[in-house]
Design an enzyme around this catalytic site. Structure first.
Site, short mmCIF file in Angstrom:
data_model
loop_
_atom_site.label_atom_id
_atom_site.label_comp_id
_atom_site.label_asym_id
_atom_site.label_seq_id
_atom_site.Cartn_x
_atom_site.Cartn_y
_atom_site.Cartn_z
CB CYS A 260 35.64 20.87 67.86
SG CYS A 260 36.23 22.23 66.82
CB ALA A 261 32.03 16.12 67.03
CB ALA A 262 35.76 13.85 70.36
N PRO A 263 33.64 14.23 72.84
CG PRO A 263 32.97 13.54 74.99
CD PRO A 263 33.52 14.72 74.23
N GLY A 264 31.16 13.64 71.78
CA GLY A 264 29.89 13.46 71.08
C GLY A 264 28.64 13.81 71.86
CE LYS A 266 28.57 21.68 74.09
NZ LYS A 266 29.71 20.95 74.70
CG ASP A 286 38.27 14.46 67.60
OD1 ASP A 286 37.93 15.37 68.38
OD2 ASP A 286 39.37 13.86 67.69
CG ASP A 333 31.77 22.55 72.30
OD1 ASP A 333 31.64 23.59 72.95
OD2 ASP A 333 31.94 21.43 72.84
CB CYS A 386 33.69 24.52 78.73
SG CYS A 386 35.14 23.63 78.14
#
Length: 447
Positions: A260-264, A266, A286, A333, A386
């Site tokens: 679940c990468a965006a906005p990138g 990590k 994403d 994430d 988070c």
């Protein structure tokens, strides 16, 4: 439009009205700052007022209520104008009350009609004469906490049940303090000393993070506009968020899935730990094409595009796309309620309910279960959020492990040995621990 129409107070009322209608505070502020030529002092006042009114909205409305007899009959912008006047008067000690009242009345006159000006003038003077209502008049202790700290009662109740009364109160008090401006140095092109020197030369005041070895905290000045930022020497990232990737124990040649990468943020941190010569690569997913482009842009700015494969895909289809045992490490994430970010996105507190966390738990579990087959035996899957509620954190891990006996939970460790004496294998960073964002990290190994 008169000069008052470009003042930070006028723009704050404009922003607050739109945010109350569902606009995001950070996007609304960025838009206004880009549209109007303001000096740093005006930008600071505008930002302070918008975030301050949102942060303290329940408190400010409690103070305003006795002075407005027919609340449904006043225009929404007039309400925001009065709340912003109250905020300045009660929370900004460097602005004299006379200046606050005069400009508030002036905005009412220019933006409204004579009746609105008279109404606003009357409310302000009556408040001044009689004083504001006291919190001690609120009999219900939870309602009193809710009004004092401007937090929803359900969140107060849930945090008390999970963490105890003292920790709950410490957390909700800390969430109204301003968020730190923190950044993560990019080891692909720079180091902490070089970034510190570059920003100091630009007139910023910078200090090292106490919790992240690659972290810096800017205490004066704006890092986002610096040349070092444009060149990719660092990226803006909270100190807590910086802790996630190091727990993955990456090797230079690893094949990594960032589910679940965006906005990138990590993704680029993972990529900086990999080496293309050794075959290292991170596949960043994403479901939105626009966000996949954003990951690519971030990777390019951070000089790690050669190690990043940004892909438009729902993580729940990962096994069909990549097959089993395709990755050495996986980061989930996960999409979450974001309650650990209340300092940065203060409106979250009014928009979320406990049911949101329960709904998200299902999504989080479905993503973990869907990507689990793509992990090699002996590989590590890191789960992070988070948020600060167990429904999206500890309970997700417990349910995942119960359904997947081929996985075990390892103790999450950090470079600075944060909370090393805790009993939990997972790591919870609460907003009051280090005045960073609330975060949760769990490390799962495939047996």
């Amino acid at each position: 439009m008169s000069a008052v129409g470009n003042s930070p107070r006028w723009l704050a009322v404009e922003a607050l009205s739109k945010i109350k209608n569902g606009a995001y505070s950070n996007l609304q502020l960025n838009q206004l700052i880009n549209q109007h030529h303001m000096d740093r002092r005006d930008i600071n006042l505008l930002t302070n007022m918008v975030y301050g009114v949102i942060q303290h909205r329940l408190t400010l409305e409690y103070w305003l209520t006795p002075f407005v007899r027919h609340p449904n009959q006043i225009d929404p912008w007039v309400r925001e104008l009065l709340l912003s006047a109250l905020y300045q008067w009660q929370y900004l000690d460097k602005i004299p009350k006379r200046a606050v009242f005069n400009e508030t009345i002036e905005i009412a006159k220019v933006k409204g009609h004579p009746g609105i000006r008279r109404f606003v003038t009357g409310v302000l003077h009556q408040m001044d004469r009689t004083g504001l209502p006291d919190f001690d008049a609120i009999e219900d202790p939870d309602e009193r906490l809710s009004i004092t700290y401007s937090m929803p009662i359900w969140l107060i109740d849930e945090l008390r049940q999970q963490l105890g009364a003292d920790k709950m109160q410490s957390i909700i008090a800390s969430l109204n303090q301003p968020a730190k401006q923190s950044l993560r140095v990019n080891p692909a092109v720079s180091d902490v000393a070089d970034v510190t020197a570059a920003l100091t030369n630009d007139g910023l005041t910078v200090e090292p993070s106490e919790i992240s070895p690659l972290g810096l905290v800017v205490t004066d000045g704006q890092a986002i506009n610096s040349e070092a930022m444009q060149y990719g020497m660092f990226t803006i990232q909270d100190e807590s968020a910086q802790l996630v990737v190091p727990t993955m124990a990456l090797a230079p040649g690893d094949q990594v899935l960032d589910a679940c990468a965006a906005p990138g943020g990590k993704t680029t941190q993972i990529a900086a730990a990999l080496d293309t010569d050794a075959g290292g690569q991170v596949t960043a997913l994403d479901i939105h094409a626009s966000k996949v482009r954003l990951i690519g842009q971030n990777a390019a700015r951070m000089h790690v595009a050669d190690r990043v494969n940004a892909t438009e895909l729902d993580a729940r289809k990962a096994t069909a796309e990549f097959g089993e045992a395709a990755f050495d490490k996986i980061l989930v994430d996960a999409p979450c309620s974001g309650l650990g970010l209340i300092r940065r996105k203060p409106e979250i507190r009014y928009e979320k309910a406990l049911q949101d966390s329960l709904n998200l738990q299902k999504v989080q579990l479905s993503i973990l279960s869907a990507v689990a087959p793509t992990l090699k035996k002996g590989g590590i899957m890191t789960y992070s959020t988070c948020t600060i509620l167990q429904q999206e954190n500890q309970q997700v891990i417990q349910k995942f492990l119960a359904a997947h006996p081929d996985f075990e939970c390892l103790k999450t460790t950090t470079d600075r040995n944060l909370k090393a004496d805790r009993d939990d294998l997972t790591l919870s960073i609460y907003p009051d621990d280090y005045l960073s964002d609330g975060f949760f990290i769990a490390c799962l190994r495939k047996k």
